[in-house]
Design an enzyme around this catalytic site. Structure first.
Site, mmCIF file in Angstrom:
data_model
loop_
_atom_site.group_PDB
_atom_site.id
_atom_site.type_symbol
_atom_site.label_atom_id
_atom_site.label_comp_id
_atom_site.label_asym_id
_atom_site.label_seq_id
_atom_site.Cartn_x
_atom_site.Cartn_y
_atom_site.Cartn_z
ATOM 1 N N GLY A 313 0.824 -1.208 0.000
ATOM 2 C CA GLY A 313 0.000 0.000 0.000
ATOM 3 C C GLY A 313 0.857 1.256 0.000
ATOM 4 O O GLY A 313 1.952 1.301 -0.570
ATOM 5 N N SER A 314 0.378 2.293 0.701
ATOM 6 C CA SER A 314 0.963 3.639 0.560
ATOM 7 C C SER A 314 2.374 3.790 1.112
ATOM 8 O O SER A 314 3.063 4.764 0.773
ATOM 9 C CB SER A 314 0.047 4.671 1.224
ATOM 10 N N THR A 315 2.853 2.876 1.990
ATOM 11 C CA THR A 315 4.260 2.961 2.406
ATOM 12 C C THR A 315 5.175 2.793 1.193
ATOM 13 O O THR A 315 6.311 3.272 1.199
ATOM 14 C CB THR A 315 4.596 1.892 3.462
ATOM 15 N N LYS A 317 4.846 4.237 -1.542
ATOM 16 C CA LYS A 317 5.000 5.517 -2.234
ATOM 17 C C LYS A 317 6.380 6.108 -1.990
ATOM 18 O O LYS A 317 6.838 6.968 -2.746
ATOM 19 C CB LYS A 317 3.895 6.472 -1.795
#
Length: 584
Positions: A313-315, A317
């Site tokens: 997920g967003s980690t 990014k």
């Protein structure tokens, strides 16, 4: 007629002489052959027959080597040995088998029939029971039973019981490593067994007043680990608290030095008791078959930090932002517009803020964890260059951590990555990695671009904790440029100070980090993983940590439930590690 008879007698004498000569020749030949055979046996096969004779008259008993200790970075022993006994019987030496059966069955708490089968078995040595407490072994020895042998042995003992159980692992009944560090460093830890030799007569009865031959065991080597018992305890307490609060499936935490890859703590709650590793860490009234019970044990022993993969997920990014900055397709001041979604081919991909973030620069987009902006960045980088940076950051390979069973990346083949796949990969979906792989890559991003090898073993040490051998681990320079590393530290500090990671802020310290909320497969199941990566101090990172909360009940956002876990952990361990507060 007289001449004929004389002639016959002469021929008979000649014939008898020939027979005598032939007999003599045969006797001499047989004697020579026997001499040759005896000489061959005595000269060329002497060792073989001497060995056979020794075997007939010698009995060997093994002296188990003490297993090397596992010691934390501060010299605290976290795995040692406990003296136990092995009780066995020698058939030919027993004089009162019924007495032996009665005493052993009662003292060892074994079924009499089980003991009888072993006592009455005709063998040179028959083991009755191993891992017998020393007090019990001493009691049996005091009975002075003919043919009963009590030999001292070692059993692995873990003074902190469940601490770091899925990292340390445990040993089997033969004191051999089964999982974890115990099996990874088996060759160092196991030592070399010794032996005791006793002489017997032809019936196998030991001879009195004969000195025993003895070859002493060589103890195994101690291994010093990068694990810190205090940090591990802090991490386990923080994980246990959120596990209970959120009624989660499990909670994992890894704490590592991002400069050299030394792992200070690795937690996966619930842990299990290393001194009783075949007992489930929860109560159940259901009766389980052997295979089903073994499957439950395997699940209990499994270490999700390295054995399991997940969609980050967003980690992730962090990785997309790094690739975009390295490739020059985005700068800190690049501006974007987020209407709440992005159309990629025929797919409408939503932002978590469905009404959109509006106009924002790249730093703000990272603070907001805006999916549409990261889709734009990922598509600008493109699949080929994106995979190039994944490889440079070690995300297409295993980390090389010194634990068995590490899982590898599950990802599309480059040739199968279209626009939609590229878009979803940009914000951490449609592929799977391990938490440790992500932590390793993030470490390279913030430490100036060095790809390190995460590890536990520092080296071999003596009983006082002095290193006698230091292990070396591979590093790769140039994973990212120094400028990109500085930019990423700045961006991730803004995420914590004023963005989605503000619950990870620790008073008095500059913290960098990134949150994530990953929906588990299949989509729509309503099951999530809330996670957070945080590092400190932001300008010169000395510690980096990740927390994952699997299937929390109620609120599941990583910034709300995972970031506070690392914050509480850092409040304890940053002063402990002598990391100074930021100057105000």
């Amino acid at each position: 007629m007289f001449h004929s008879r004389l002639k016959g007698e002469y021929r008979s004498r000649i014939y008898n002489k020939k027979k005598l000569v032939l007999f003599f020749f045969v006797v001499v030949l047989v004697f020579l052959l026997l001499c040759v055979r005896v000489g061959y046996v005595m000269i060329f096969q002497s060792e073989h027959y001497t060995g056979m004779a020794k075997k007939l008259h010698e009995r060997e008993r093994q002296i188990k080597a003490a297993r090397g200790k596992l010691i934390d970075r501060n010299g605290v022993v976290i795995a040692s040995n406990e003296t136990v006994c092995t009780v066995s019987v020698i058939y030919s030496q027993m004089t009162d088998r019924e007495k032996v059966i009665k005493i052993l069955s009662e003292t060892l708490e074994l079924e009499e029939e089980t003991v009888r089968k072993k006592v009455e078995k005709f063998s040179s040595r028959e083991k009755i029971k191993s891992n017998v407490p020393k007090e019990t072994g001493d009691l049996i020895r005091s009975y002075d039973l003919a043919g009963v042998k009590v030999d001292e042995d070692y059993k692995r003992y873990y003074p902190f019981e469940s601490l770091a159980s899925k990292v340390l692992g445990f040993t089997g009944s033969d004191n051999q490593g089964i999982i974890g560090i115990e099996v990874e460093y088996e060759d160092y830890l196991k030592g070399v067994d010794g032996e005791i030799q006793t002489l017997t007569d032809a019936r196998g009865v030991e001879l009195d007043h004969v000195v025993e031959g003895r070859k002493e065991a060589i103890p195994g080597k101690n291994i010093m680990l990068s694990l810190d018992v205090n940090i591990q305890k802090y991490a386990e307490q923080a994980a246990q608290k959120v596990l209970e609060e959120k009624n989660a499936n499990y909670v994992s935490i890894i704490v590592m030095n991002p400069q050299n890859g030394e792992i200070y703590a690795m937690v996966s709650i619930p842990e299990f008791n290393l001194n009783s590793p075949y007992t489930l860490n929860y109560e159940t009234d259901e009766k389980k078959g052997t295979e089903e019970y073994q499957n439950l044990l395997n699940k209990m022993w499994r270490n999700p930090c390295i054995n399991d993969t997940y969609e980050p997920g967003s980690t992730f990014k962090i990785i997309t932002a790094t690739a975009g900055l390295e490739e020059g397709v985005v700068t800190l001041d690049s501006t974007f517009s987020c209407p709440g979604y992005r159309m990629v081919e025929d797919r409408r991909i939503k932002c978590h803020k469905t009404i959109g973030h509006g106009s924002e620069n790249f730093v703000e987009a990272t603070m907001n964890s805006c999916n549409p902006v990261f889709i734009d960045v990922g598509l600008r980088v493109g699949p080929e260059r994106y995979f190039y940076y994944l490889e440079k950051l070690g995300l297409l390979e295993k980390t090389g951590v010194d634990l068995p069973g590490e899982a590898g990346t599950i990802i599309h083949k480059l040739e199968n990555v279209g626009l939609v796949e590229m878009a979803t990969m940009s914000f951490g979906q449609s592929f799977q990695i391990t938490p440790l792989q992500l932590l390793r890559a993030a470490s390279a991003v913030i430490n100036g671009g060095t790809l390190i090898t995460p590890h536990f073993a520092i080296g071999v040490c003596d009983d006082e904790g002095n290193l006698t051998e230091t292990f070396e681990y591979e590093t790769k320079e140039g994973a990212v440029s120094a400028q990109t590393s500085e930019n990423m530290k700045y961006i991730l500090t803004q995420v914590v100070s004023a963005g989605g990671g503000k619950n990870g802020q620790v008073e008095g310290y500059n913290i960098g980090g990134k949150t994530a909320t990953s929906e588990k497969l299949p989509r729509g199941s309503g099951k999530y993983i809330g996670s957070y990566i945080g590092f400190a101090p932001a300008d010169d990172p000395q510690v980096i940590a990740i927390c994952m909360i699997d299937e929390p009940e109620g609120i599941y956002y990583g910034g709300t439930i995972a970031a506070p876990v690392i914050r509480s952990l850092y409040e304890n361990i940053l002063p402990y590690l002598n990391i100074k507060k930021a100057e105000q």
